[in-house]
Design a protein around this motif. Structure first.
Motif, PDB file in Angstrom:
ATOM      1  N   VAL A   1       0.847  -1.202   0.000  1.00 15.12           N
ATOM      2  CA  VAL A   1       0.000   0.000   0.000  1.00 15.12           C
ATOM      3  C   VAL A   1       0.883   1.254   0.000  1.00 15.12           C
ATOM      4  CG1 VAL A   1      -1.718   1.320   1.309  1.00 15.12           C
ATOM      5  CG2 VAL A   1      -1.935  -1.161   1.117  1.00 15.12           C
ATOM      6  N   LEU A   2       1.963   1.216   0.775  1.00 15.81           N
ATOM      7  CA  LEU A   2       2.879   2.369   0.801  1.00 15.81           C
ATOM      8  C   LEU A   2       3.501   2.596  -0.575  1.00 15.81           C
ATOM      9  CD1 LEU A   2       4.694   1.953   4.246  1.00 15.81           C
ATOM     10  CD2 LEU A   2       2.650   3.257   3.675  1.00 15.81           C
ATOM     11  N   THR A   3       3.880   1.501  -1.223  1.00 16.52           N
ATOM     12  CA  THR A   3       4.435   1.624  -2.582  1.00 16.52           C
ATOM     13  C   THR A   3       3.395   2.221  -3.522  1.00 16.52           C
ATOM     14  OG1 THR A   3       5.809  -0.306  -2.173  1.00 16.52           O
ATOM     15  CG2 THR A   3       5.507   0.331  -4.479  1.00 16.52           C
ATOM     16  N   MET A   4       2.149   1.783  -3.382  1.00 14.65           N
ATOM     17  CA  MET A   4       1.086   2.293  -4.258  1.00 14.65           C
ATOM     18  C   MET A   4       0.815   3.782  -4.013  1.00 14.65           C
ATOM     19  SD  MET A   4      -1.216  -1.087  -3.790  1.00 14.65           S
ATOM     20  CE  MET A   4      -2.549  -1.080  -4.946  1.00 14.65           C
ATOM     21  N   ILE A   5       0.949   4.236  -2.781  1.00 12.39           N
ATOM     22  CA  ILE A   5       0.796   5.672  -2.509  1.00 12.39           C
ATOM     23  C   ILE A   5       1.972   6.426  -3.138  1.00 12.39           C
ATOM     24  CG2 ILE A   5       0.753   7.461  -0.713  1.00 12.39           C
ATOM     25  CD1 ILE A   5      -0.650   5.413   1.128  1.00 12.39           C
ATOM     26  N   ARG A   6       3.173   5.880  -2.941  1.00 16.05           N
ATOM     27  CA  ARG A   6       4.360   6.558  -3.485  1.00 16.05           C
ATOM     28  C   ARG A   6       4.287   6.661  -5.002  1.00 16.05           C
ATOM     29  NH1 ARG A   6       8.522   3.278  -1.710  1.00 16.05           N
ATOM     30  NH2 ARG A   6       8.684   2.376  -3.777  1.00 16.05           N
ATOM     31  N   GLU A   7       3.745   5.621  -5.633  1.00 21.51           N
ATOM     32  CA  GLU A   7       3.684   5.590  -7.108  1.00 21.51           C
ATOM     33  C   GLU A   7       2.390   6.199  -7.655  1.00 21.51           C
ATOM     34  OE1 GLU A   7       4.395   1.498  -8.052  1.00 21.51           O
ATOM     35  OE2 GLU A   7       6.553   1.660  -7.669  1.00 21.51           O
ATOM     36  N   ASP A   8       1.612   6.855  -6.803  1.00 25.51           N
ATOM     37  CA  ASP A   8       0.363   7.520  -7.231  1.00 25.51           C
ATOM     38  C   ASP A   8      -0.690   6.547  -7.737  1.00 25.51           C
ATOM     39  OD1 ASP A   8       0.653  10.103  -6.477  1.00 25.51           O
ATOM     40  OD2 ASP A   8       0.840  10.935  -8.490  1.00 25.51           O
ATOM     41  N   LYS A   9      -0.584   5.264  -7.360  1.00 26.85           N
ATOM     42  CA  LYS A   9      -1.647   4.316  -7.718  1.00 26.85           C
ATOM     43  C   LYS A   9      -2.785   4.415  -6.706  1.00 26.85           C
ATOM     44  CE  LYS A   9       1.426   1.399 -10.259  1.00 26.85           C
ATOM     45  NZ  LYS A   9       2.533   0.455 -10.067  1.00 26.85           N
ATOM     46  N   ILE A  10      -2.477   4.928  -5.524  1.00 27.72           N
ATOM     47  CA  ILE A  10      -3.500   5.305  -4.550  1.00 27.72           C
ATOM     48  C   ILE A  10      -3.409   6.818  -4.378  1.00 27.72           C
ATOM     49  CG2 ILE A  10      -4.213   5.209  -2.119  1.00 27.72           C
ATOM     50  CD1 ILE A  10      -3.285   2.315  -2.044  1.00 27.72           C
ATOM     51  N   LYS A  11      -4.520   7.509  -4.690  1.00 26.39           N
ATOM     52  CA  LYS A  11      -4.548   8.978  -4.583  1.00 26.39           C
ATOM     53  C   LYS A  11      -5.630   9.441  -3.616  1.00 26.39           C
ATOM     54  CE  LYS A  11      -3.366   9.747  -9.473  1.00 26.39           C
ATOM     55  NZ  LYS A  11      -3.756  10.477 -10.692  1.00 26.39           N
ATOM     56  N   ASP A  12      -6.432   8.505  -3.149  1.00 24.15           N
ATOM     57  CA  ASP A  12      -7.603   8.861  -2.341  1.00 24.15           C
ATOM     58  C   ASP A  12      -7.195   9.436  -0.983  1.00 24.15           C
ATOM     59  OD1 ASP A  12     -10.342   8.840  -1.423  1.00 24.15           O
ATOM     60  OD2 ASP A  12      -9.751   7.106  -0.212  1.00 24.15           O
ATOM     61  N   GLY A  13      -7.707  10.620  -0.677  1.00 21.67           N
ATOM     62  CA  GLY A  13      -7.299  11.356   0.503  1.00 21.67           C
ATOM     63  C   GLY A  13      -7.505  10.646   1.827  1.00 21.67           C
ATOM     64  N   LYS A  14      -8.701  10.135   2.078  1.00 28.06           N
ATOM     65  CA  LYS A  14      -8.983   9.492   3.371  1.00 28.06           C
ATOM     66  C   LYS A  14      -8.105   8.267   3.583  1.00 28.06           C
ATOM     67  CE  LYS A  14     -12.867   6.877   1.405  1.00 28.06           C
ATOM     68  NZ  LYS A  14     -12.577   7.259   0.014  1.00 28.06           N
ATOM     69  N   THR A  15      -7.787   7.562   2.472  1.00 26.81           N
ATOM     70  CA  THR A  15      -6.941   6.370   2.540  1.00 26.81           C
ATOM     71  C   THR A  15      -5.522   6.767   2.934  1.00 26.81           C
ATOM     72  OG1 THR A  15      -8.311   5.307   0.861  1.00 26.81           O
ATOM     73  CG2 THR A  15      -6.083   4.420   1.159  1.00 26.81           C
ATOM     74  N   ILE A  16      -4.992   7.790   2.273  1.00 26.63           N
ATOM     75  CA  ILE A  16      -3.649   8.293   2.577  1.00 26.63           C
ATOM     76  C   ILE A  16      -3.581   8.785   4.028  1.00 26.63           C
ATOM     77  CG2 ILE A  16      -2.042  10.177   2.044  1.00 26.63           C
ATOM     78  CD1 ILE A  16      -3.034   9.905  -0.926  1.00 26.63           C
ATOM     79  N   ALA A  17      -4.584   9.536   4.449  1.00 30.58           N
ATOM     80  CA  ALA A  17      -4.567  10.112   5.805  1.00 30.58           C
ATOM     81  C   ALA A  17      -4.637   9.025   6.870  1.00 30.58           C
ATOM     82  CB  ALA A  17      -5.732  11.094   5.966  1.00 30.58           C
ATOM     83  N   ALA A  18      -5.462   7.997   6.650  1.00 28.04           N
ATOM     84  CA  ALA A  18      -5.603   6.941   7.664  1.00 28.04           C
ATOM     85  C   ALA A  18      -4.323   6.126   7.781  1.00 28.04           C
ATOM     86  CB  ALA A  18      -6.783   6.032   7.320  1.00 28.04           C
ATOM     87  N   ILE A  19      -3.702   5.799   6.656  1.00 30.07           N
ATOM     88  CA  ILE A  19      -2.471   4.996   6.681  1.00 30.07           C
ATOM     89  C   ILE A  19      -1.348   5.793   7.350  1.00 30.07           C
ATOM     90  CG2 ILE A  19      -0.730   3.840   5.249  1.00 30.07           C
ATOM     91  CD1 ILE A  19      -3.125   2.418   4.497  1.00 30.07           C
ATOM     92  N   PHE A  20      -1.251   7.082   7.032  1.00 28.95           N
ATOM     93  CA  PHE A  20      -0.199   7.923   7.620  1.00 28.95           C
ATOM     94  C   PHE A  20      -0.433   8.048   9.125  1.00 28.95           C
ATOM     95  CE2 PHE A  20       2.051  12.317   7.153  1.00 28.95           C
ATOM     96  CZ  PHE A  20       3.222  11.766   7.633  1.00 28.95           C
ATOM     97  N   ASP A  21      -1.667   8.304   9.523  1.00 26.74           N
ATOM     98  CA  ASP A  21      -1.972   8.405  10.953  1.00 26.74           C
ATOM     99  C   ASP A  21      -1.633   7.108  11.677  1.00 26.74           C
ATOM    100  OD1 ASP A  21      -2.694  10.888  11.776  1.00 26.74           O
ATOM    101  OD2 ASP A  21      -4.848  10.555  11.786  1.00 26.74           O
ATOM    102  N   TYR A  22      -1.935   5.987  11.050  1.00 31.86           N
ATOM    103  CA  TYR A  22      -1.588   4.696  11.658  1.00 31.86           C
ATOM    104  C   TYR A  22      -0.081   4.582  11.859  1.00 31.86           C
ATOM    105  CZ  TYR A  22      -0.296  -0.185  11.925  1.00 31.86           C
ATOM    106  OH  TYR A  22       0.295  -1.351  12.302  1.00 31.86           O
ATOM    107  N   LEU A  23       0.688   4.926  10.832  1.00 34.61           N
ATOM    108  CA  LEU A  23       2.153   4.837  10.942  1.00 34.61           C
ATOM    109  C   LEU A  23       2.670   5.772  12.026  1.00 34.61           C
ATOM    110  CD1 LEU A  23       3.260   4.716   7.191  1.00 34.61           C
ATOM    111  CD2 LEU A  23       2.952   2.816   8.769  1.00 34.61           C
ATOM    112  N   LEU A  24       2.115   6.977  12.088  1.00 37.70           N
ATOM    113  CA  LEU A  24       2.577   7.954  13.081  1.00 37.70           C
ATOM    114  C   LEU A  24       2.235   7.533  14.508  1.00 37.70           C
ATOM    115  CD1 LEU A  24       1.635  11.342  11.329  1.00 37.70           C
ATOM    116  CD2 LEU A  24       3.932  10.436  11.692  1.00 37.70           C
ATOM    117  N   ARG A  25       1.116   6.816  14.681  1.00 32.42           N
ATOM    118  CA  ARG A  25       0.658   6.485  16.030  1.00 32.42           C
ATOM    119  C   ARG A  25       1.048   5.097  16.483  1.00 32.42           C
ATOM    120  NH1 ARG A  25      -4.630   9.568  17.309  1.00 32.42           N
ATOM    121  NH2 ARG A  25      -4.397  11.343  15.956  1.00 32.42           N
ATOM    122  N   HIS A  26       1.113   4.139  15.570  1.00 31.55           N
ATOM    123  CA  HIS A  26       1.243   2.747  15.984  1.00 31.55           C
ATOM    124  C   HIS A  26       2.483   2.057  15.453  1.00 31.55           C
ATOM    125  CE1 HIS A  26      -2.619   2.434  18.013  1.00 31.55           C
ATOM    126  NE2 HIS A  26      -3.067   3.271  17.096  1.00 31.55           N
TER     127      HIS A  26
END
Lengths: 192, 192
Positions: free
Chosen positions: B157-182
């Motif tokens: 999923v991280l690779t897909m965000i980096r490569e712009d295959k995932i652009k959806d805002g809520k998806t990006i925000a939730a994954i980043f928040d998870y990494l920052l918190r957990h």
């Protein structure tokens, strides 16, 4: 494979009703045909493209703006950003908005990625940029813009995102894209 | 300090014109008074609150949906998500939407944070959740929902965000928040 999936899932436009064309948004209501043959309504906010800029200095600090946002009745912390003019290259818009809002010119600017804010009802596409080699010129704010700019350490920005002091989507997406592309970052999962 | 800043930057509502109330969005045009005494127009899309769910299994995989989005005419990759019903606790909405869209019940669900998709014109607030201890039940999609669900490794999923295959805002925000918190995550800056 991607094309086949699109063909299988695509909703086909049957009718486009323009409800309102404002200065910032255009609101449309569409009648669409679903893949199963049924019909449905889709409300879509049409919006121009945008550009957001992570401007980093060599102390590891980035430019953050304090800006009042009427929709939330809150002052938000955001990266510099703005709308692309009709036909304007998002990279040019990024350079222009950075200079207008903060006074800084970027010696170097590279694209980080793209971000779809809320795919259920808007078509907005925000282009994310990293700006470095910054030199200070003069701010030129729009007549109805009112914002304060400050330098904040990237580490502190991460803390602010974690603590929900930064909630703005384009800001979160640009910082995350920067970390994913321009830093080595290791995830070690903690016990949940 | 924060209150003083708000008072100094606040735009005051003078007139609220409802342009359109749809099933999903309400569009308003406001006349506001700026801090400098001038007036301006603000177009605001009013939208209910939303909930997005990062559902993780013990193999480090999360549930991703392929969903056609009419506003972009694209199939997007997104975390499960949905709208909160009137007065519904976002946590309850998250549990409900996860089960309806994917068939999975969460044994444990915790809040990650909140996300403002596009603060210039919408008031939408998306609540981000982490769901674990998942057990499979049955999907119950809305009549006009059409989506495919798959398990994807978080690293991918991280690779897909980096490569712009995932652009959806809520998806990006939730994954980043998870990494920052957990997770423990270390940033080592590369040469830009």
């Amino acid at each position: 494979m991607k094309d086949e999936e699109l063909k299988r899932m695509q909703e086909v436009e049957m009718k486009d009703t323009l409800i309102f064309q404002g200065k910032v948004v255009g609101l449309h209501e569409y009648d669409v045909r679903l893949p199963n043959g049924n019909t449905a309504k889709r409300e879509v906010v049409r919006h121009c493209q945008g550009a957001t800029i992570l401007a980093l200095n060599d102390k590891g600090e980035c430019l953050l703006e304090h800006q009042f946002r009427f929709a939330y009745n809150e002052v938000l912390l955001e990266l510099p950003a703005g709308k692309c003019e009709e036909g304007e290259d998002p990279l040019v818009a990024a350079q222009r908005e950075l200079e207008e809002e903060t006074g800084y010119k970027a010696g170097k600017i590279v694209k980080l990625g793209e971000f779809y804010p809320s795919c259920g009802y808007t078509d907005e596409n925000i282009h994310l940029f990293l700006a470095t080699d910054l030199t200070l010129g003069e701010m030129h704010l729009d007549a109805d813009e009112n914002l304060n700019v400050e330098w904040v350490k990237l580490d502190d920005v991460l803390t602010m995102i974690r603590e929900d002091k930064i909630k703005d989507g384009k800001t979160i997406a640009a910082i995350f894209d920067y970390l994913l592309r321009h830093s080595d970052f290791n995830i070690k999962e903690k016990t949940l």
